[in-house]
Enzyme design. Structure first.
Site, PDB file in Angstrom:
ATOM      1  CD  GLU A 297      -2.769   1.328   2.474  1.00 37.37           C
ATOM      2  OE1 GLU A 297      -2.613   0.520   3.394  1.00 37.37           O
ATOM      3  OE2 GLU A 297      -3.646   2.202   2.486  1.00 37.37           O
TER       4      GLU A 297
ATOM      5  CE  LYS B 251      -5.962  -0.186   1.688  1.00 37.35           C
ATOM      6  NZ  LYS B 251      -6.639  -0.750   2.838  1.00 37.35           N
TER       7      LYS B 251
ATOM      8  N   GLY C 186      -9.123   6.727   1.126  1.00 34.53           N
ATOM      9  CA  GLY C 186      -8.287   7.915   1.288  1.00 34.53           C
ATOM     10  C   GLY C 186      -8.959   9.191   1.758  1.00 34.53           C
ATOM     11  N   GLY C 187     -10.231   9.126   2.152  1.00 33.35           N
ATOM     12  CA  GLY C 187     -10.918  10.351   2.569  1.00 33.35           C
ATOM     13  C   GLY C 187     -11.994  10.777   1.580  1.00 33.35           C
TER      14      GLY C 187
ATOM     15  CB  SER D  37      -8.480  -2.700   0.237  1.00 36.27           C
ATOM     16  OG  SER D  37      -7.938  -2.927   1.525  1.00 36.27           O
TER      17      SER D  37
HETATM   18  C1  5MM Z   1      -8.393   1.508   8.439  1.00 30.36           C
HETATM   19  O1  5MM Z   1      -7.313   2.441   8.509  1.00 30.36           O
HETATM   20  C2  5MM Z   1      -6.036   1.825   8.365  1.00 30.36           C
HETATM   21  C3  5MM Z   1      -5.179   1.980   9.557  1.00 30.36           C
HETATM   22  O2  5MM Z   1      -4.799   3.269   9.834  1.00 30.36           O
HETATM   23  P1  5MM Z   1      -3.725   3.551  11.047  1.00 30.36           P
HETATM   24  O3  5MM Z   1      -2.548   2.653  10.865  1.00 30.36           O
HETATM   25  O4  5MM Z   1      -3.397   5.013  10.882  1.00 30.36           O
HETATM   26  O5  5MM Z   1      -4.430   3.281  12.337  1.00 30.36           O
HETATM   27  C4  5MM Z   1      -5.393   2.274   7.048  1.00 30.36           C
HETATM   28  O6  5MM Z   1      -4.105   1.735   6.842  1.00 30.36           O
HETATM   29  C5  5MM Z   1      -6.251   1.786   5.936  1.00 30.36           C
HETATM   30  O7  5MM Z   1      -6.109   0.406   5.788  1.00 30.36           O
HETATM   31  C6  5MM Z   1      -5.960   2.416   4.597  1.00 30.36           C
HETATM   32  O8  5MM Z   1      -5.385   3.688   4.670  1.00 30.36           O
HETATM   33  C7  5MM Z   1      -7.244   2.532   3.804  1.00 30.36           C
HETATM   34  O9  5MM Z   1      -8.224   3.170   4.600  1.00 30.36           O
HETATM   35  P2  5MM Z   1      -9.182   4.237   3.931  1.00 30.36           P
HETATM   36  O10 5MM Z   1      -9.988   4.767   5.089  1.00 30.36           O
HETATM   37  O11 5MM Z   1      -8.287   5.284   3.303  1.00 30.36           O
HETATM   38  O12 5MM Z   1      -9.995   3.492   2.889  1.00 30.36           O
END
Ligand code: 5MM
Length: 342
Positions: free
Chosen positions: A176, A221, A264-265, A291
């Site tokens: 990722e 990812k 990603g927001g 994902s």
């Molecule tokens: C679910 O958020 C994941 C963990 O974040 P932290 O390590 O900051 O606690 C993050 O890695 C997530 O798997 C990805 O960024 C994708 O999440 P989004 O919300 O961007 O789809």
């Protein structure tokens, strides 16, 4: 018998299915719970994850769940380990193994992801606990002249070393590299996102090649190609889909079985609409799916609100979002579907 990495990959990008990113670390889940005024404790985190993992969507639309260390070791209220609940739903349990994006020395404003020390031993333990895939997130910030080559190269190298260690231990790596779209510094336009994502992905695949990583046994990812949150620019669904596909086609070898986007927001509906538009654009060399963390969970978290009596409402919201994204993974989502179900 150890499963082949290719088989795990194909299961995780099976038609109409995608991955639930539920690997929020203790700090991040606290921020999520703050939005519903819920105190983050081991018990509240367990209740929230149990609500998600026991939802019907798990059987139909979720192929894998990314967990945080605490959650992989946790059990539901009746004592059933979460890894078993996930497996019984036909999904693969996975584990976030990076130890976070930390300030990069002598590279102000940039981050490098840590966690390689002792990773081989942790992977062996995670395998015993039932994990069959892992995830490592690198964070690339766009801000004026940033990112630096130092940041792109160091993060790509770490991703490749992580992926090689995973494959050595029979665990499929999700790679990722996230070019951030959110945060106050994200003032860049969509073309700058394209340029930096292309640079990052090309560097990542060079490092994966140098590290002998088998592309058939991994999942990418990435972020989509979108303008920064604070750019003041709006891009149409078609523009995002077209630029994202063009960028991925120029960087991701067809040997990679699947690409599972992060959200990603983006808003829930945007993340779904973009994925659907890409899948509707015709034959692709890899499976394209989701994902998502926030884009799969936000509605469910709000409907649940930390109350046992709202468990069914939380699950309904999660089932709905997962079904919309499942449609998107085959290019069949529409606003009509969205409204009909709502
Ligand atoms: C679910 O958020 C994941 C963990 O974040 P932290 O390590 O900051 O606690 C993050 O890695 C997530 O798997 C990805 O960024 C994708 O999440 P989004 O919300 O961007 O789809």
């Amino acid at each position: 018998m150890t499963e082949r990495l290719e088989d795990i990959a194909n299961k995780m990008v099976a038609e109409g299915k995608g991955i639930l990113a539920a690997d929020e670390s203790t700090g991040t889940i606290k921020k999520r719970f703050d939005t519903i005024s819920l105190t983050s404790t081991e018990e509240s985190r367990r209740d929230y994850r149990e609500m998600l993992f026991r939802a019907d969507a798990m059987k139909d639309y979720i192929s894998g769940v990314i967990l945080f260390d605490e959650t992989l070791r946790q059990a539901a209220r009746d004592g059933t380990p979460f890894s078993k609940i996930i497996q019984d739903a036909g999904a693969v349990p996975g584990i976030k193994v990076d130890q976070g994006a930390k300030d990069m020395a002598l590279s102000p404003g940039e981050k490098v992801t840590e966690g390689l020390t002792g990773l081989r031993g942790r992977l062996k333990e995670y395998y015993e606990l039932g994990a069959r895939f892992a995830k490592w997130r690198a964070v690339i910030t766009i801000d004026g002249p940033l990112p630096s080559w130092n940041c792109v190269k160091a993060n790509a190298h770490a991703l490749a070393r992580y992926a090689a260690l995973c494959q050595e231990n029979g665990i499929l790596p999700i790679v990722e590299p996230e070019v951030l779209m959110d945060g106050e510094r994200a003032k860049h336009d969509i073309d700058r996102c394209y340029e930096v994502t292309e640079w990052t992905l090309k560097t990542v695949f060079t490092e994966l090649y140098d590290a002998n990583v088998m592309l058939e046994g991994m999942i990418l990812k990435p972020n989509m190609i979108v303008p920064g949150d604070h750019s003041g620019q709006k891009a149409s669904v078609e523009e995002v889909a077209e630029k994202t596909l063009r960028c991925l086609k120029s960087c991701v070898p067809p040997a990679v079985p699947g690409i599972a986007f992060l959200s990603g927001g983006q808003s829930d509906e945007q993340a779904t609409a973009h994925l659907s538009a890409m899948n509707a654009m015709g034959q692709l060399p890899w499976k394209l799916t989701y994902s998502y963390g926030r884009a799969l969970q936000t509605a469910a978290l709000n409907a649940w609100g930390g109350k046992m009596e709202n468990e069914a409402a939380g699950q309904r919201a999660f089932n709905h979002r997962a079904r919309m994204n499942s449609l998107a993974a085959t290019g069949r989502w529409s606003e009509t579907e969205e409204k009909k179900a709502a």
